[in-house]
Motif scaffolding. Sequence first.
Motif, PDB file in Angstrom:
ATOM      1  N   UNK A 139    -111.332 -36.750  86.992  1.00  0.00           N
ATOM      2  CA  UNK A 139    -112.518 -36.575  86.159  1.00  0.00           C
ATOM      3  C   UNK A 139    -113.719 -37.078  86.954  1.00  0.00           C
ATOM      4  N   UNK A 140    -114.628 -36.174  87.282  1.00  0.00           N
ATOM      5  CA  UNK A 140    -115.760 -36.543  88.123  1.00  0.00           C
ATOM      6  C   UNK A 140    -117.006 -36.890  87.318  1.00  0.00           C
ATOM      7  N   UNK A 141    -116.873 -36.920  85.984  1.00  0.00           N
ATOM      8  CA  UNK A 141    -118.014 -37.214  85.124  1.00  0.00           C
ATOM      9  C   UNK A 141    -118.705 -35.929  84.696  1.00  0.00           C
ATOM     10  N   UNK A 142    -119.185 -35.895  83.460  1.00  0.00           N
ATOM     11  CA  UNK A 142    -119.858 -34.695  82.965  1.00  0.00           C
ATOM     12  C   UNK A 142    -118.872 -33.606  82.590  1.00  0.00           C
ATOM     13  N   UNK A 143    -119.388 -32.387  82.453  1.00  0.00           N
ATOM     14  CA  UNK A 143    -118.562 -31.242  82.089  1.00  0.00           C
ATOM     15  C   UNK A 143    -117.578 -30.937  83.211  1.00  0.00           C
ATOM     16  N   UNK A 144    -116.297 -30.883  82.854  1.00  0.00           N
ATOM     17  CA  UNK A 144    -115.260 -30.735  83.862  1.00  0.00           C
ATOM     18  C   UNK A 144    -114.911 -29.271  84.147  1.00  0.00           C
ATOM     19  N   UNK A 145    -114.710 -28.969  85.419  1.00  0.00           N
ATOM     20  CA  UNK A 145    -114.168 -27.674  85.818  1.00  0.00           C
ATOM     21  C   UNK A 145    -112.724 -27.587  85.335  1.00  0.00           C
ATOM     22  N   UNK A 146    -112.350 -26.442  84.795  1.00  0.00           N
ATOM     23  CA  UNK A 146    -110.962 -26.254  84.386  1.00  0.00           C
ATOM     24  C   UNK A 146    -110.053 -26.161  85.595  1.00  0.00           C
ATOM     25  N   UNK A 147    -108.988 -26.958  85.617  1.00  0.00           N
ATOM     26  CA  UNK A 147    -108.037 -26.943  86.728  1.00  0.00           C
ATOM     27  C   UNK A 147    -106.627 -26.935  86.155  1.00  0.00           C
ATOM     28  N   UNK A 148    -105.850 -25.925  86.501  1.00  0.00           N
ATOM     29  CA  UNK A 148    -104.471 -25.860  86.027  1.00  0.00           C
ATOM     30  C   UNK A 148    -103.615 -25.084  87.011  1.00  0.00           C
ATOM     31  N   UNK A 149    -102.313 -25.358  86.968  1.00  0.00           N
ATOM     32  CA  UNK A 149    -101.356 -24.638  87.798  1.00  0.00           C
ATOM     33  C   UNK A 149    -100.584 -23.686  86.897  1.00  0.00           C
ATOM     34  N   UNK A 150    -100.675 -22.398  87.183  1.00  0.00           N
ATOM     35  CA  UNK A 150     -99.979 -21.401  86.382  1.00  0.00           C
ATOM     36  C   UNK A 150     -99.716 -20.158  87.228  1.00  0.00           C
ATOM     37  N   UNK A 151     -98.591 -19.506  86.938  1.00  0.00           N
ATOM     38  CA  UNK A 151     -98.224 -18.267  87.634  1.00  0.00           C
ATOM     39  C   UNK A 151     -98.249 -18.415  89.157  1.00  0.00           C
ATOM     40  N   UNK A 152     -97.809 -19.572  89.629  1.00  0.00           N
ATOM     41  CA  UNK A 152     -97.693 -19.786  91.063  1.00  0.00           C
ATOM     42  C   UNK A 152     -98.999 -20.034  91.785  1.00  0.00           C
ATOM     43  N   UNK A 153    -100.071 -20.375  91.049  1.00  0.00           N
ATOM     44  CA  UNK A 153    -101.359 -20.634  91.678  1.00  0.00           C
ATOM     45  C   UNK A 153    -102.048 -21.804  90.992  1.00  0.00           C
ATOM     46  N   UNK A 154    -102.931 -22.482  91.720  1.00  0.00           N
ATOM     47  CA  UNK A 154    -103.814 -23.467  91.126  1.00  0.00           C
ATOM     48  C   UNK A 154    -105.131 -22.755  90.829  1.00  0.00           C
TER      49      UNK A 154
END
Length: 285
Positions: A139-154
């Motif tokens: 968490x870098x502060x403020x509105x967070x970029x969505x980050x997830x691992x799905x379907x073999x990719x980040x």
Amino acid sequence: MNFQYIKHTRTIAMAALLAGAVSGCTPESSDKGLGPLPTASFTADPLAGNPNKIVVKNTTPGGFLFEWIDDAGHKSKRETDTLSFFQAGKYKIQFTVFTSGGYAKTAKEITIAQNAETQDILQGGNMEAGSEQFWTVLNTGGTQTGIKIENGKMVFSNTGNSNGAIYQKVSVKAGKSYVFSGHVQGNGATNSWFEVYIDAAVPKQGSDYSGNKFISLNTWSGCGAVAFNDDLAKIGCDGTGKDKNGIMTFSKAGDIYIVIKAGSSGGTLGTGGITLDDVKFLEEK
């Protein structure tokens, strides 16, 4: 194959130095001229027991400044150095040397017969199911970029201004060569960044991460604005690792953090976001 280029350095800088010397010396000492025009020369030999390492050594008499550049992304200012080549192929090593008489350039083409022996010290870089256990979202502060691992990719995504990162700790050894690579794909971002930091600084939740930005896509710097699908180490246009094909070394052994950060300011990461796959951090054996 050898290539040779020679030129006198009657440069403004040298002229300024000479002018200073004349103004501060006696008439006798100001009569000294430049030395003879140099002819650049060097040797390039495989390191004993490791044909993927090439030892380059200046053999130009009177040299006092040196520069090595090669097709694998190495840059060095040492008179003697060892260059590591991870992949088989032909490479041109370019050498520039400065003497009291001017500067000269020359180059040699070498052949690396086989790929280097390496090991991947990063875990979960294939982004398959279960890979998330090896990564920590920051968490870098403020509105967070969505980050997830799905379907073999980040996947990194947003719909407006955001910032966020994910990281993994690895241990490195002094003097070893390492290479970072990771396949990135996107449809084109606006006013955005996609950055890889490789640094000893420990990430702190709630704080932005800064340090050694190794390689990045940055729309302000001229990359990432149009569709891309390639190795980040090759297409990145910003960072200390630009034009180095992902290669690096460390002067000290210890833990370092590979931090991948993405976000936008006045734009977005593009339709579908930016995906990352097949991330590797190879250590030479």
